[in-house]
Design a protein around this motif. Structure first.
Motif, PDB file in Angstrom:
ATOM      1  N   MET A   1      -2.397  11.650  10.422  1.00 43.40           N
ATOM      2  CA  MET A   1      -2.667  13.199   9.750  1.00 43.40           C
ATOM      3  C   MET A   1      -1.618  13.975  10.436  1.00 43.40           C
ATOM      4  SD  MET A   1      -6.550  13.578   8.812  1.00 43.40           S
ATOM      5  CE  MET A   1      -7.507  12.952  10.281  1.00 43.40           C
TER       6      MET A   1
ATOM      7  N   SER B   1     -13.173  12.018  11.732  1.00 47.65           N
ATOM      8  CA  SER B   1     -12.288  12.145  10.691  1.00 47.65           C
ATOM      9  C   SER B   1     -12.003  13.389  10.145  1.00 47.65           C
ATOM     10  CB  SER B   1     -12.294  11.088   9.702  1.00 47.65           C
ATOM     11  OG  SER B   1     -12.524   9.828  10.183  1.00 47.65           O
TER      12      SER B   1
ATOM     13  N   LYS C   1       4.439   8.951   2.774  1.00 52.09           N
ATOM     14  CA  LYS C   1       3.563   8.344   3.075  1.00 52.09           C
ATOM     15  C   LYS C   1       3.823   7.116   4.114  1.00 52.09           C
ATOM     16  CE  LYS C   1      -0.337   5.416   1.062  1.00 52.09           C
ATOM     17  NZ  LYS C   1      -0.892   4.791  -0.033  1.00 52.09           N
TER      18      LYS C   1
ATOM     19  N   PRO D   1      -2.561   7.996  -6.210  1.00 49.86           N
ATOM     20  CA  PRO D   1      -1.940   9.238  -5.298  1.00 49.86           C
ATOM     21  C   PRO D   1      -1.875   8.710  -3.855  1.00 49.86           C
ATOM     22  CG  PRO D   1      -4.055   9.841  -6.486  1.00 49.86           C
ATOM     23  CD  PRO D   1      -4.021   8.301  -7.046  1.00 49.86           C
ATOM     24  N   PRO D   2      -0.672   9.163  -3.218  1.00 49.58           N
ATOM     25  CA  PRO D   2      -0.577   8.712  -1.830  1.00 49.58           C
ATOM     26  C   PRO D   2      -1.381   9.567  -0.619  1.00 49.58           C
ATOM     27  CG  PRO D   2       0.869  10.355  -2.656  1.00 49.58           C
ATOM     28  CD  PRO D   2       0.190  10.210  -3.857  1.00 49.58           C
ATOM     29  N   ASN D   3      -2.224  10.096  -1.258  1.00 49.02           N
ATOM     30  CA  ASN D   3      -3.180  10.989  -0.335  1.00 49.02           C
ATOM     31  C   ASN D   3      -3.955  10.186   0.783  1.00 49.02           C
ATOM     32  OD1 ASN D   3      -2.924  12.322  -2.842  1.00 49.02           O
ATOM     33  ND2 ASN D   3      -3.358  13.946  -1.545  1.00 49.02           N
ATOM     34  N   VAL D   4      -4.403   8.939   0.346  1.00 48.75           N
ATOM     35  CA  VAL D   4      -5.055   8.195   1.402  1.00 48.75           C
ATOM     36  C   VAL D   4      -4.532   7.438   2.171  1.00 48.75           C
ATOM     37  CG1 VAL D   4      -6.833   6.259   1.261  1.00 48.75           C
ATOM     38  CG2 VAL D   4      -6.968   7.874  -0.558  1.00 48.75           C
ATOM     39  N   LYS D   5      -4.759   7.559   3.651  1.00 55.33           N
ATOM     40  CA  LYS D   5      -4.154   6.694   4.561  1.00 55.33           C
ATOM     41  C   LYS D   5      -5.235   5.743   4.999  1.00 55.33           C
ATOM     42  CE  LYS D   5      -2.246   5.194   8.288  1.00 55.33           C
ATOM     43  NZ  LYS D   5      -3.241   4.019   8.385  1.00 55.33           N
ATOM     44  N   ILE D   6      -4.752   4.527   5.024  1.00 58.35           N
ATOM     45  CA  ILE D   6      -5.703   3.260   4.964  1.00 58.35           C
ATOM     46  C   ILE D   6      -6.038   2.893   6.386  1.00 58.35           C
ATOM     47  CG2 ILE D   6      -6.125   0.941   4.477  1.00 58.35           C
ATOM     48  CD1 ILE D   6      -5.123   1.655   1.793  1.00 58.35           C
TER      49      ILE D   6
ATOM     50  N   GLN E   1       0.829  -1.086  -0.093  1.00 64.49           N
ATOM     51  CA  GLN E   1      -0.065  -0.093   0.029  1.00 64.49           C
ATOM     52  C   GLN E   1       0.892   1.364   0.036  1.00 64.49           C
ATOM     53  OE1 GLN E   1      -3.268  -0.437   3.027  1.00 64.49           O
ATOM     54  NE2 GLN E   1      -3.829  -2.516   2.295  1.00 64.49           N
TER      55      GLN E   1
ATOM     56  N   MET F   1       0.871  14.422   7.804  1.00 59.78           N
ATOM     57  CA  MET F   1       0.488  15.173   6.680  1.00 59.78           C
ATOM     58  C   MET F   1       0.624  16.468   6.966  1.00 59.78           C
ATOM     59  SD  MET F   1      -2.672  12.814   5.372  1.00 59.78           S
ATOM     60  CE  MET F   1      -2.969  11.178   5.072  1.00 59.78           C
ATOM     61  N   LYS F   2       0.112  17.166   8.304  1.00 52.08           N
ATOM     62  CA  LYS F   2      -0.022  18.465   8.584  1.00 52.08           C
ATOM     63  C   LYS F   2       1.578  18.770   8.583  1.00 52.08           C
ATOM     64  CE  LYS F   2      -4.211  18.436  11.290  1.00 52.08           C
ATOM     65  NZ  LYS F   2      -4.483  18.165  12.475  1.00 52.08           N
TER      66      LYS F   2
ATOM     67  N   LYS G   1      -5.948  15.510   2.440  1.00 50.45           N
ATOM     68  CA  LYS G   1      -5.712  14.362   3.400  1.00 50.45           C
ATOM     69  C   LYS G   1      -7.006  13.669   3.534  1.00 50.45           C
ATOM     70  CE  LYS G   1      -4.651  17.488   6.833  1.00 50.45           C
ATOM     71  NZ  LYS G   1      -4.464  18.766   6.224  1.00 50.45           N
ATOM     72  N   ILE G   2      -6.814  12.292   3.097  1.00 49.70           N
ATOM     73  CA  ILE G   2      -7.968  11.308   3.104  1.00 49.70           C
ATOM     74  C   ILE G   2      -7.716  10.288   4.068  1.00 49.70           C
ATOM     75  CG2 ILE G   2      -9.219   9.948   1.464  1.00 49.70           C
ATOM     76  CD1 ILE G   2      -8.500  11.802  -0.979  1.00 49.70           C
ATOM     77  N   ILE G   3      -8.949   9.864   4.622  1.00 52.28           N
ATOM     78  CA  ILE G   3      -8.742   8.689   5.744  1.00 52.28           C
ATOM     79  C   ILE G   3      -9.883   7.575   4.886  1.00 52.28           C
ATOM     80  CG2 ILE G   3      -9.628   7.714   7.652  1.00 52.28           C
ATOM     81  CD1 ILE G   3      -7.274   9.503   8.184  1.00 52.28           C
TER      82      ILE G   3
ATOM     83  N   GLU H   1      -2.745  19.731  -0.846  1.00 54.38           N
ATOM     84  CA  GLU H   1      -2.720  18.056  -0.809  1.00 54.38           C
ATOM     85  C   GLU H   1      -3.641  17.738   0.070  1.00 54.38           C
ATOM     86  OE1 GLU H   1      -0.934  15.376  -2.276  1.00 54.38           O
ATOM     87  OE2 GLU H   1      -0.417  16.969  -3.896  1.00 54.38           O
TER      88      GLU H   1
ATOM     89  N   MET I   1      -6.083   7.584  13.275  1.00 53.30           N
ATOM     90  CA  MET I   1      -6.139   8.667  12.256  1.00 53.30           C
ATOM     91  C   MET I   1      -5.237   9.956  12.537  1.00 53.30           C
ATOM     92  SD  MET I   1     -10.180  10.090  12.738  1.00 53.30           S
ATOM     93  CE  MET I   1     -11.061   8.751  12.536  1.00 53.30           C
TER      94      MET I   1
ATOM     95  N   THR J   1       3.311   3.512  -5.367  1.00 51.33           N
ATOM     96  CA  THR J   1       3.551   5.148  -5.430  1.00 51.33           C
ATOM     97  C   THR J   1       4.616   5.419  -6.142  1.00 51.33           C
ATOM     98  OG1 THR J   1       2.812   5.241  -3.158  1.00 51.33           O
ATOM     99  CG2 THR J   1       3.884   7.208  -3.916  1.00 51.33           C
TER     100      THR J   1
ATOM    101  N   LEU K   1       2.252   6.547   7.910  1.00 52.71           N
ATOM    102  CA  LEU K   1       1.699   5.224   8.253  1.00 52.71           C
ATOM    103  C   LEU K   1       2.282   4.570   9.488  1.00 52.71           C
ATOM    104  CD1 LEU K   1       1.491   3.572   4.697  1.00 52.71           C
ATOM    105  CD2 LEU K   1      -0.495   3.927   6.094  1.00 52.71           C
TER     106      LEU K   1
ATOM    107  N   ARG L   1     -13.155  16.061  11.771  1.00 49.86           N
ATOM    108  CA  ARG L   1     -12.677  17.099  12.976  1.00 49.86           C
ATOM    109  C   ARG L   1     -11.166  17.091  13.020  1.00 49.86           C
ATOM    110  NH1 ARG L   1     -15.156  16.233  18.924  1.00 49.86           N
ATOM    111  NH2 ARG L   1     -12.748  15.997  19.539  1.00 49.86           N
ATOM    112  N   GLU L   2     -10.665  15.842  12.857  1.00 50.29           N
ATOM    113  CA  GLU L   2      -9.274  15.723  13.269  1.00 50.29           C
ATOM    114  C   GLU L   2      -8.265  16.229  11.956  1.00 50.29           C
ATOM    115  OE1 GLU L   2      -8.068  15.157  15.987  1.00 50.29           O
ATOM    116  OE2 GLU L   2      -9.759  14.295  17.119  1.00 50.29           O
ATOM    117  N   GLY L   3      -9.205  16.543  10.779  1.00 49.72           N
ATOM    118  CA  GLY L   3      -8.477  17.272   9.833  1.00 49.72           C
ATOM    119  C   GLY L   3      -8.459  16.727   8.416  1.00 49.72           C
ATOM    120  N   ALA L   4      -9.270  15.520   8.268  1.00 51.29           N
ATOM    121  CA  ALA L   4      -9.253  14.980   6.959  1.00 51.29           C
ATOM    122  C   ALA L   4     -10.063  15.769   6.275  1.00 51.29           C
ATOM    123  CB  ALA L   4     -10.010  13.489   7.266  1.00 51.29           C
TER     124      ALA L   4
ATOM    125  N   GLU M   1       3.176  19.531   5.447  1.00 49.81           N
ATOM    126  CA  GLU M   1       2.687  20.798   4.531  1.00 49.81           C
ATOM    127  C   GLU M   1       3.367  22.010   5.164  1.00 49.81           C
ATOM    128  OE1 GLU M   1      -1.706  21.274   4.607  1.00 49.81           O
ATOM    129  OE2 GLU M   1      -1.385  19.263   3.531  1.00 49.81           O
TER     130      GLU M   1
END
Lengths: 668, 135
Positions: free
Chosen positions: A656, B52, A124, B30-35, A110, A659-660, B5-7, B3, A652, A115, A128, B54-57, A663
């Protein structure tokens, strides 16, 4: 969650290179250095990267750190947890850390494999890892529950695969229920004449096995029966089987055959004789059928349709005909299930330009098998549809319905060898000319290519090219194809065409899969747990697949899989008890309002409503840990262990967080 | 261009394995999705989706087994009923309902998984960041 203090844990993070599979794309050193520094406040005390974490050295690395650094939580970033989660859970367990305090994150399937951009992939991976670290500190140790295994086994499908599996298990002393839909076991193999590459007679090698299965003290044979319902889980399945009425009292029937001799009603046999021959309305599909008892075909029996006849009843010497017999519903308890439901033949009518069904002398492979069979409708003579004329020339067409994007993309694997066998049989029986039209010749397997060489030496014409169409002409048929080795179109006049139709999944494969809780591939073959390392298990514990229901296969491969599935089942039975899902749901009785929404949502009836308390209660042994009740519970009174809200939210936030921060650094 | 952010909540048995299948076939997305792996799509309560955001997704994608293929028989039936209601609620509260996407991806459907992820990432990229819409 915010009000609670974050637990203080000592986390070890391990990043796997997987050779170059991960390290070739993800900067693994960067990820581990970053994790050691940036995730320190999250509890990370050790962060390492290593070539192969799953190797014994990699696992020892974890065990050593647990002991020396006092790790209380472990995170491994490597391949899919479906591959190596058990490996690392065991490593943790060996070093004294509860396996549920381990978390695995997938940076191969994944991330590195999907990627393109290396920087993005590294970012990524960090995200993770951060998510896994965020989650792992909230994980709780869990103890597995053990349940006893019922040693009885259900085998569905009485073809050669199912027979093999049933015999292996029965010989070891365990009891088997062998369920078969047709009146006799034997499956497709019983229909064939010769088997490749040895050309030994199919019936001669199969019927002794059928006999053994039919007379084994540990096998309960349920033919003319189908599984209706399956409930329960590994070790404890309850299976409902419908045993259709044969209208024959089995305890009285001797299999003498007077009934079908006297029966006045002739019916085209679409199943066993592939439509080429006839049977009576009371029949056994073939002389060596096991069991020997016939069945009365309700739809075609004159008595059932018109109310008079009863010839069979009149002549039966033992009074075994029972027109008032009803379907029986049986309930059996088994611990494991093997599905060996086989395949269907591709319907050649779907390719109109080959003319099957329209041009009388175009035959399918199964029809030809019956034709060459000495016990078949033509007594083994190769003749045209008129039943008398011997063909002077025969074309065999490969890949009918397989390797064709209009029908099935896959290779049916057996047709090349089967077609070569046909060529040999035609030569042997008629001495005529044989033309093989193939796309590629595929003969892997022991002694297979030698067989191919032998057939070439017998003087068979090999034409490499896909047949465009078959038309009538010149007193016979004309096969039009491009000969790709010569680069020319060819029109070959022949008397007979045999279509080597591909194998396809059973028409009701999807329905069967749903019944047993397993999944199907895009072509409706049953999906195995792992294509290489776990080929007969499925994602549902206690349900195994073997033979052609998992994908096209020849007889040796099917037999091997039948035996393999039996070995897997016996290994489970030998353990006596089995670990079941530890991640079950749990009700908080203080906040439960007794709305019963969870009771209604549970797919397993695992939630009881305690009337006296007015609260819900989860029966752990029945809970499979899906969490549907958790998603339903309004006051949030149910928790699914190992997948708590707290853990998922932490995961989650962890993801994120990276990610933040990225950025911001990128902007700066 | 930001970019997003996707959950991604993926069920363990079908969709997570579908994502693995995409990986094994080296399909790119694309690498945007965090599984986030969950046992069943039915595990996901509406609150977790909202949390999700609320936490920024910027977007949430929820994938489960096809109806009828659920490893837990009927867990995904709940998802199929529950999530459209949540989308209505999102719309009512001023959150673009397209920020939440539900679909079914089997273990064999690596290609579908890739397509779904690509399309959803495009949809979310076309929307402003979630925090901005909340201002």
């Amino acid at each position: 969650m915010k009000s609670k203090k974050k637990p203080q844990e000592r986390v070890g993070v391990y990043i796997c290179h997987c050779g170059s599979n991960i390290a070739g794309v993800v900067n693994v050193e960067d990820v581990s250095t970053w994790a050691g520094k940036e995730l320190e406040k999250e509890g990370v005390v050790v962060a390492r990267d290593y070539k192969f974490m799953c190797s014994s050295l990699g696992q020892e690395l974890i065990e050593k750190d647990i002991k020396e650094q006092g790790l209380t939580r472990v995170v491994v970033a490597a391949c899919s947890p479906h591959l190596h989660e058990p490996t690392f859970r065991n490593a943790c367990s060996r070093a004294g850390v509860n396996p549920y305090l381990f978390e695995m994150t997938n940076i191969r399937e994944q991330d590195s494999w999907v990627t393109t951009d290396k920087l993005e992939a590294t970012k990524k991976a960090k995200s993770l890892v951060s998510a896994a670290v965020g989650r792992v500190v909230y994980q709780k140790p869990l103890e597995s529950l053990f349940v006893p295994i019922d040693p009885n086994v259900l085998v569905v499908g009485g073809g050669v695969t199912g027979i093999q599996a049933a015999l292996e298990i029965a010989n070891s002393g365990q009891h088997v229920y062998l369920v078969e839909r047709e009146p006799s076991i034997g499956g497709h193999m019983a229909q064939f004449d010769k088997t490749f590459p040895t050309l030994d007679c199919s019936a001669c090698i199969l019927t002794p096995k059928m006999f053994d299965a039919g007379n084994h003290k540990n096998i309960t044979m349920l033919t003319w029966s189908e599984v209706e319902k399956v409930e329960g889980y590994i070790g404890n399945f309850t299976v409902t089987i419908r045993k259709r009425a044969r209208f024959i009292e089995e305890s009285l029937c001797t299999g003498c055959g007077v009934c079908w001799e006297k029966c006045p009603k002739k019916v085209v046999d679409d199943v066993f004789e592939a439509g080429l021959g006839y049977r009576k309305a009371v029949y056994t599909p073939f002389p060596q059928a096991v069991p020997k008892y016939p069945v009365i075909d309700h739809e075609n029996c004159t008595y059932f349709q018109k109310g008079t006849c009863k010839a069979c009843e009149k002549f039966c010497p033992t009074g075994a005909i029972k027109f008032d017999q009803q379907d029986e519903i049986l309930t059996v308890k088994v611990g494991n299930i093997i599905l060996a439901t086989g395949y269907d033949l591709f319907d050649a009518r779907k390719i109109p330009n080959y003319g099957y069904g329209r041009l009388p002398n175009v035959f399918t492979s199964l029809e030809f098998e019956r034709m060459t069979n000495a016990a078949g409708p033509t007594m083994g003579k190769v003749v045209l549809r008129d039943g008398v004329t011997q063909p002077k020339s025969v074309a065999v067409i490969h890949c009918v319905g397989s390797r064709d994007k209009n029908y099935h993309n896959y290779c049916s694997s057996i047709c090349c060898m089967q077609s070569l066998k046909f060529a040999h049989l035609v030569k042997e029986k008629t001495g005529g000319d044989v033309y093989q039209f193939y796309i590629d010749m595929r003969t892997p397997g022991k002694s297979y290519d030698e067989f191919y060489q032998k057939i070439i030496h017998e003087g068979v014409n090999m034409i490499r090219g896909k047949v465009a169409e078959i038309i009538e002409g010149e007193g016979g048929l004309i096969v039009q194809a491009e000969d790709t080795l010569v680069g020319k179109q060819r029109r070959i006049p022949v008397d007979m065409v045999i279509l080597s139709a591909g194998l396809e999944s059973r028409a009701d494969a999807k329905e069967v899969a749903q019944k047993f809780g397993i999944s199907c591939s895009a072509d409706d073959w049953f999906i195995e747990r792992h294509p290489k390392l776990d080929p007969v298990a499925t994602m549902t514990d206690g349900v195994f697949v073997a033979g052609a229901c998992q994908g096209p296969k020849d007889i040796p491969a099917s037999v091997a899989q039948g035996a393999a599935a039996a070995a897997r089942v016996l290994s489970i039975i030998g353990q006596g008890e089995i670990e079941i899902e530890a991640a079950t749901a749990m009700v908080d009785e203080i906040t439960c309002v007794g709305c019963k929404q969870c009771v209604a949502s549970c797919p397993y009836q695992a939630i009881q409503f305690l009337e006296e308390k007015g609260k819900a209660y989860v029966q752990e042994a029945l809970c499979k840990g899906c969490g549907t009740c958790v998603g339903t519970c309004l006051p949030k009174s149910i928790t699914l262990k190992h997948f708590t809200d707290e853990q998922i939210v932490a995961e989650m936030i962890g993801a994120m967080r990276v990610m933040k921060s990225f950025e911001m650094t990128e902007v700066a | 261009m930001y970019e997003p952010k996707i959950i991604g909540f993926l069920c363990n048995w079908c969709s997570y394995r579908g994502a693995d299948t995409a990986g094994m076939a080296r399909m790119k997305y694309p690498p945007n999705v965090k599984i986030i792996r969950v046992p069943c799509s039915g595990r996901i309560s509406p609150e977790l989706v909202l949390r999700s955001f609320r936490e920024g997704a910027d977007g949430v994608i929820l994938l489960g087994c096809h109806i009828g293929d659920c490893h837990y028989a009927t867990g995904n039936h709940r998802t199929a009923k529950r999530m459209p209601v949540l989308k209505k609620l999102m719309e009512y509260t001023g959150i673009e309902p397209e920020r939440l996407y539900i679909n079914w991806v089997s273990a064999a459907e690596g290609e579908k998984f890739t397509t779904v992820i690509k399309e959803f990432t495009e949809t979310i990229s076309a929307l402003p960041p979630f925090v901005e819409t909340m201002k």
